[in-house]
Motif scaffolding. Sequence first.
Motif, mmCIF file in Angstrom:
data_model
loop_
_atom_site.group_PDB
_atom_site.id
_atom_site.type_symbol
_atom_site.label_atom_id
_atom_site.label_comp_id
_atom_site.label_asym_id
_atom_site.label_seq_id
_atom_site.Cartn_x
_atom_site.Cartn_y
_atom_site.Cartn_z
ATOM 1 N N ARG A 199 59.643 12.447 49.906
ATOM 2 C CA ARG A 199 58.858 13.538 50.484
ATOM 3 C C ARG A 199 58.604 14.659 49.467
ATOM 4 N N ARG A 221 56.591 9.765 58.555
ATOM 5 C CA ARG A 221 55.518 10.773 58.504
ATOM 6 C C ARG A 221 55.317 11.304 57.084
ATOM 7 N N GLN A 243 54.528 5.554 58.066
ATOM 8 C CA GLN A 243 54.182 6.046 59.406
ATOM 9 C C GLN A 243 55.425 6.563 60.135
#
Length: 281
Positions: A96, A66, A63
């Motif tokens: 990511r 992101r 969270q």
Amino acid sequence: MDITGMAATRVAECLVNGVPTSAVSARDRGLAYGDGLFETILVRGGKPTLAEWHFQRLALGVQALRLPVDLAVIRSEVEQQALLLGDGLFKLIITRGESLRGYAMPQQPQVTRILQSSPLPSYPAQHAEQGIRLYPCATRLGDQPMLAGLKHLNRLEQVLARSEWQDSVHAEGLVCNLAGDPIEGTMSNLFMRLDDRWVTPALDRCGVRGVMRGFLIEQLAAQGDAVEERSISFDELLRSTEVFCCNSVFGVWPVVALADWQWPVGVHTRDIQTLAKQVLM
């Protein structure tokens, strides 16, 4: 072969996005920027220990950074591979994924998940039985409230702190913040018995919220021995009556020395060692 004559399925040493391989793109942002998170999970008897705490922390990290991650898929993969591993360690890494040059986040990132397996580490039994000596690290932890508590991939502070000693006399190092207040070990969290209660450094500006730390705080609160999380001065550490460090792999090690200061292995620490052993078996 197993007893039926069928080929036994073995755990893969490394899975990348569910595929047995150790190859990761040179454009992966985890490699380029430390853009991601990781968990080190002890597996015993085919089950990931402290799974709820590991995935709670991972969810908070996802969270905060992101990262578009399906935690259910990741947890299922960990549990399935744990059955094959039996006893050992997993290092779960989430990045990511790939991107072009530059810090800007890709608009639609394709997250990379890596699951590495390894044998159980072998620590000297005397660490738990007789206690350990801490090395007083000169490396300081910088303040970054946005990342404090997360187990993100940027670990240079810990790498530099751990490089400060090479001897076998010290099993762990004490790392402080910029003000010189004790925060944690290079791979563990700290608890101190002060004025007949447990205290542990607040991790709202730096440090990692270890899952064993979280487990012990919950268990002690349930027993009516609530742990106080707050800033702790170096002088308070020195006047503590018991000190221990903990993580989700080795459990609890009593701290008996730091430079010229010494502490006994107290009865309260022994009780907490029992709590940790129960959840790691």
